[in-house]
Design an enzyme around this catalytic site. Structure first.
Site: not given
Ligand SMILES: NC(=O)c1ccc[n+]([C@@H]2O[C@H](COP(=O)([O-])OP(=O)(O)OC[C@H]3O[C@@H](n4cnc5c(N)ncnc54)[C@H](OP(=O)(O)O)[C@@H]3O)[C@@H](O)[C@H]2O)c1
Length: 257
Positions: A134, A147
């Site tokens: 990401s 995350y």
């Protein structure tokens, strides 16, 4: 015979779009995820699907799934570790259990499946291994502490792996999407483990899964080591790299939802 392409998290979002994008040239698409009904739905849209339900945090299931794939196809040409789970909670609100779950799915799930598939690729001395990171694998961002940590960890692991594979024909690609229009924010975990259940504005305004999948496919075909995909937010990766103080100035002002 076409390629055997194994996609995790294939029942929705980017994984589903990747399955559709690779549905050509007699490719076999192995669809994995936990929700079999969603995998079956995607399978109904493909020419040569193989539905293989799998929870990537279950190591025994991974071993069983890889044995099944070896027995049935004898190879994996492209493994796309796309399964993932996001977070929408401050550090102090996030329980340790939720934090561990994010690491289990995003980091250990990806690397355990890769390790299990690797012997098949080494046997044929070819393949592409893809890890879905990401933009939050390149910089930290509010409400996404675990995350971001789980996605940063992927970069260290897969860079080491790609260097270990330097004398083989196996290529490693780490993908860093910015904001893509999927249900990822709805499925994201709050601090107590409940689903966030909201389509964040950032997500709703993200680029389409079709565009994202097409760019990922192009990058894999070119054996790229990293792929950045998204809108203006991708600039933050470069700003963080070259002018870290400017990154902090901007990131503090961006709406994290
Ligand atoms: N959308 C974005 O803006 C964005 C940005 C950067 C990175 N990403 C990454 O892109 C990947 C795909 O996300 P998405 O946006 O397409 O969101 P999504 O629609 O929520 O997809 C996530 C997929 O992961 C699967 N999954 C979750 N836990 C799993 C587990 N334990 N075992 C197996 N599969 C599991 C889910 O299927 P089941 O529930 O059926 O298991 C689901 O299909 C993720 O790795 C995410 O971090 C997305």
């Amino acid at each position: 015979m076409g390629k055997v392409i194994w996609i995790t998290g294939a029942g929705s979002g980017i994984g589903k779009a990747l399955a559709l994008a690779y549905d050509e040239d007699q490719n076999t698409i192995i669809l994995s995820g936990r929700k079999k009904n969603q995998l079956d739905e995607v399978a109904s849209l493909l020419s040569n699907p193989y539905v293989l339900p799998l929870d990537v945090i279950n190591e025994a299931e991974i071993v069983e799934a890889v044995n099944q794939v070896d027995h049935k196809f004898g190879k994996v040409d492209i493994l796309i570790n796309n399964a993932g789970l996001s977070q929408r909670a401050l550090v102090q609100e996030t329980s340790n259990d939720v934090g561990r779950k994010l690491m289990e799915v995003n980091f250990f799930g990806s690397i355990h499946l890769t390790k299990a598939v690797l012997p098949l690729m080494l046997k044929s001395n070819e393949g592409n291994i893809v890890a879905m990171s990401s933009a939050a694998g390149k910089f930290g961002f509010p409400l996404r502490s675990y995350y971001a940590a789980s996605k940063h960890a992927l970069h260290g692991f897969y860079e080491a792996l790609s260097l270990e594979l330097k004398d083989t024909n196996i290529h490693v690609t780490v993908v860093c999407p910015g904001r893509i229009k999927t249900d990822i924010s709805k499925n994201a975990l709050k601090g107590d483990g409940a689903a966030h259940n909201q389509m964040d504005a950032g997500q709703a305004n993200g680029i389409s899964v079709e565009k994202c999948a097409s760019q990922i496919k192009k990058g894999i075909t070119r054996n790229k080591s990293e792929i950045y995909i998204g809108g203006g937010e991708i600039l933050l990766i470069y700003i963080k790299r070259y002018i870290p103080s400017l990154f902090r100035f901007i990131a503090k002002r961006v709406n994290p939802k």
